[in-house]
Design a protein around this motif. Structure first.
Motif, PDB file in Angstrom:
ATOM      1  N   MET A 220      27.630  85.255  65.382  1.00  0.00           N
ATOM      2  CA  MET A 220      26.531  84.332  65.491  1.00  0.00           C
ATOM      3  C   MET A 220      26.386  83.928  66.956  1.00  0.00           C
ATOM      4  SD  MET A 220      25.793  80.882  63.378  1.00  0.00           S
ATOM      5  CE  MET A 220      27.090  79.820  63.908  1.00  0.00           C
ATOM      6  N   GLU A 221      25.198  83.999  67.482  1.00  0.00           N
ATOM      7  CA  GLU A 221      24.910  83.687  68.872  1.00  0.00           C
ATOM      8  C   GLU A 221      24.481  82.226  68.993  1.00  0.00           C
ATOM      9  OE1 GLU A 221      21.604  85.001  72.061  1.00  0.00           O
ATOM     10  OE2 GLU A 221      22.502  86.608  70.874  1.00  0.00           O
ATOM     11  N   ILE A 222      25.093  81.539  69.946  1.00  0.00           N
ATOM     12  CA  ILE A 222      24.741  80.137  70.182  1.00  0.00           C
ATOM     13  C   ILE A 222      23.657  80.107  71.246  1.00  0.00           C
ATOM     14  CG2 ILE A 222      25.560  77.897  70.998  1.00  0.00           C
ATOM     15  CD1 ILE A 222      28.311  78.678  69.951  1.00  0.00           C
ATOM     16  N   VAL A 223      22.561  79.478  70.925  1.00  0.00           N
ATOM     17  CA  VAL A 223      21.443  79.369  71.853  1.00  0.00           C
ATOM     18  C   VAL A 223      21.483  77.981  72.494  1.00  0.00           C
ATOM     19  CG1 VAL A 223      18.937  79.433  72.107  1.00  0.00           C
ATOM     20  CG2 VAL A 223      20.062  80.946  70.466  1.00  0.00           C
ATOM     21  N   GLU A 224      21.509  77.976  73.815  1.00  0.00           N
ATOM     22  CA  GLU A 224      21.546  76.713  74.532  1.00  0.00           C
ATOM     23  C   GLU A 224      20.161  76.078  74.523  1.00  0.00           C
ATOM     24  OE1 GLU A 224      22.293  75.420  79.078  1.00  0.00           O
ATOM     25  OE2 GLU A 224      23.675  76.890  78.241  1.00  0.00           O
ATOM     26  N   GLN A 225      20.114  74.827  74.114  1.00  0.00           N
ATOM     27  CA  GLN A 225      18.837  74.134  74.101  1.00  0.00           C
ATOM     28  C   GLN A 225      18.498  73.672  75.516  1.00  0.00           C
ATOM     29  OE1 GLN A 225      19.070  70.865  71.404  1.00  0.00           O
ATOM     30  NE2 GLN A 225      18.486  72.124  69.667  1.00  0.00           N
ATOM     31  N   GLN A 226      17.287  73.929  75.926  1.00  0.00           N
ATOM     32  CA  GLN A 226      16.839  73.476  77.229  1.00  0.00           C
ATOM     33  C   GLN A 226      15.949  72.266  77.032  1.00  0.00           C
ATOM     34  OE1 GLN A 226      15.217  76.421  79.732  1.00  0.00           O
ATOM     35  NE2 GLN A 226      17.081  77.621  79.764  1.00  0.00           N
ATOM     36  N   THR A 227      16.230  71.258  77.831  1.00  0.00           N
ATOM     37  CA  THR A 227      15.396  70.069  77.756  1.00  0.00           C
ATOM     38  C   THR A 227      14.305  70.177  78.801  1.00  0.00           C
ATOM     39  OG1 THR A 227      16.832  68.896  79.286  1.00  0.00           O
ATOM     40  CG2 THR A 227      17.266  68.598  76.933  1.00  0.00           C
ATOM     41  N   GLU A 228      13.207  69.542  78.531  1.00  0.00           N
ATOM     42  CA  GLU A 228      12.094  69.538  79.463  1.00  0.00           C
ATOM     43  C   GLU A 228      12.479  68.713  80.689  1.00  0.00           C
ATOM     44  OE1 GLU A 228       7.537  68.017  79.304  1.00  0.00           O
ATOM     45  OE2 GLU A 228       8.330  69.016  77.516  1.00  0.00           O
ATOM     46  N   PHE A 229      12.029  69.160  81.848  1.00  0.00           N
ATOM     47  CA  PHE A 229      12.340  68.461  83.084  1.00  0.00           C
ATOM     48  C   PHE A 229      11.763  67.053  83.058  1.00  0.00           C
ATOM     49  CE2 PHE A 229      11.344  67.000  87.342  1.00  0.00           C
ATOM     50  CZ  PHE A 229      12.564  67.167  87.977  1.00  0.00           C
ATOM     51  N   SER A 230      12.550  66.107  83.556  1.00  0.00           N
ATOM     52  CA  SER A 230      12.107  64.728  83.647  1.00  0.00           C
ATOM     53  C   SER A 230      12.692  64.127  84.918  1.00  0.00           C
ATOM     54  CB  SER A 230      12.583  63.938  82.430  1.00  0.00           C
ATOM     55  OG  SER A 230      12.292  62.580  82.592  1.00  0.00           O
ATOM     56  N   LEU A 231      11.867  63.473  85.706  1.00  0.00           N
ATOM     57  CA  LEU A 231      12.347  62.857  86.943  1.00  0.00           C
ATOM     58  C   LEU A 231      13.454  61.843  86.694  1.00  0.00           C
ATOM     59  CD1 LEU A 231       9.164  62.214  89.134  1.00  0.00           C
ATOM     60  CD2 LEU A 231      11.066  63.744  89.618  1.00  0.00           C
ATOM     61  N   ASP A 232      13.377  61.125  85.597  1.00  0.00           N
ATOM     62  CA  ASP A 232      14.393  60.100  85.349  1.00  0.00           C
ATOM     63  C   ASP A 232      15.750  60.688  84.956  1.00  0.00           C
ATOM     64  OD1 ASP A 232      13.746  60.857  82.763  1.00  0.00           O
ATOM     65  OD2 ASP A 232      13.474  58.823  82.016  1.00  0.00           O
ATOM     66  N   ARG A 233      15.848  62.018  84.851  1.00  0.00           N
ATOM     67  CA  ARG A 233      17.120  62.693  84.593  1.00  0.00           C
ATOM     68  C   ARG A 233      17.440  63.727  85.671  1.00  0.00           C
ATOM     69  NH1 ARG A 233      15.599  64.920  79.759  1.00  0.00           N
ATOM     70  NH2 ARG A 233      14.174  63.347  79.037  1.00  0.00           N
TER      71      ARG A 233
END
Length: 186
Positions: free
Chosen positions: A1-14
Motif C-alpha cells: 500500500m502506497e502512502i500519499v503525502e497530503q499537500q496543504t495549500e500555501f498560506s502566508l500565515d504558515r
C-alpha cells in the motif's frame, strides 16, 4: 500500500520565510521606536561584535554579524568616519586591518545597550515564559551562530538559582559520602 503525502495549500500565515520576515520587521520597529539611540541596529551589531572581539578583521565581522561583505565594508568606512571605530594595521598580517572601538564607539554602544535590551524584552514578552529560551535557541540555529547552550540563555537570576540548587545537591551528596565513609571506619 502506497502512502500519499497530503499537500496543504500555501498560506502566508504558515510560511516560515514570510513569518520570519514579519518578525524581523517587528524587531526592527522595536529598536527604531526607542528614543536616544544615535546608531542603527546594524551599527549596534557591529559595535557589539567589535567589543566582543577587539582587533578582529572585517571578515570576522561578516561572520559574526551576518552582514554581507560589501555592505559591511561601506558601514565600517562610514563608522570610522563618524568616529565610532578605527582600523589599524593587523599585527600578524601586514595586508590586513584590525577593527577597534573608539571612545565614541564605546559610548554609543553603552548608551544604546539598555535600549536594545528593552527592545529584546518587548519582543520576548510576546512569548510565553517557558518558550523564550527555546525561541532564542531556534533563532541561533537559523542564524547559524553555532550551538547556543541553554545555560548561556539564562538570566543572571536563573543562573544564580541553578548554582544554589547545584551547590545544595553537592552538599547533600558529600554528606552522604561522609556518612558512608564514617560507617566504614566504625
Amino acid at each position: 500500500m502506497e502512502i500519499v503525502e497530503q499537500q496543504t495549500e500555501f498560506s502566508l500565515d504558515r510560511s516560515a520565510s514570510h513569518l520570519l520576515h514579519r518578525a524581523q520587521q517587528f524587531a526592527a520597529e522595536q529598536f527604531e521606536g526607542l528614543d536616544g539611540v544615535d546608531i542603527t541596529l546594524r551599527q549596534f551589531a557591529v559595535l557589539a561584535a567589535v567589543r566582543e572581539q577587539e582587533g578582529c578583521s572585517q571578515s570576522e565581522l561578516v561572520k559574526t554579524t551576518g552582514i554581507d561583505r560589501s555592505t559591511l565594508a561601506d558601514m565600517v568606512q562610514r563608522m570610522e568616519k563618524n568616529g565610532l571605530i578605527e582600523r589599524r594595521q593587523a599585527k600578524l598580517d601586514a595586508r590586513a586591518k584590525s577593527v577597534h572601538l573608539t571612545e565614541g564607539g564605546r559610548t554609543s554602544l553603552e548608551s544604546a545597550m539598555p535600549m536594545v535590551q528593552k527592545a529584546d524584552e518587548a519582543i520576548l514578552s510576546m512569548l510565553p515564559k517557558n518558550r523564550r529560551r527555546a525561541f532564542i535557541g531556534i533563532l541561533g540555529l537559523l542564524a547559524n551562530v553555532g550551538d547556543i547552550g541553554f545555560d548561556e540563555l539564562d538570566s543572571p537570576v536563573d543562573v544564580k538559582a541553578k548554582k544554589k540548587t547545584n551547590d545544595a545537591g553537592k552538599k547533600k551528596k558529600k554528606s552522604k559520602k561522609d556518612k558512608k565513609k564514617k560507617k566504614e571506619k566504625d
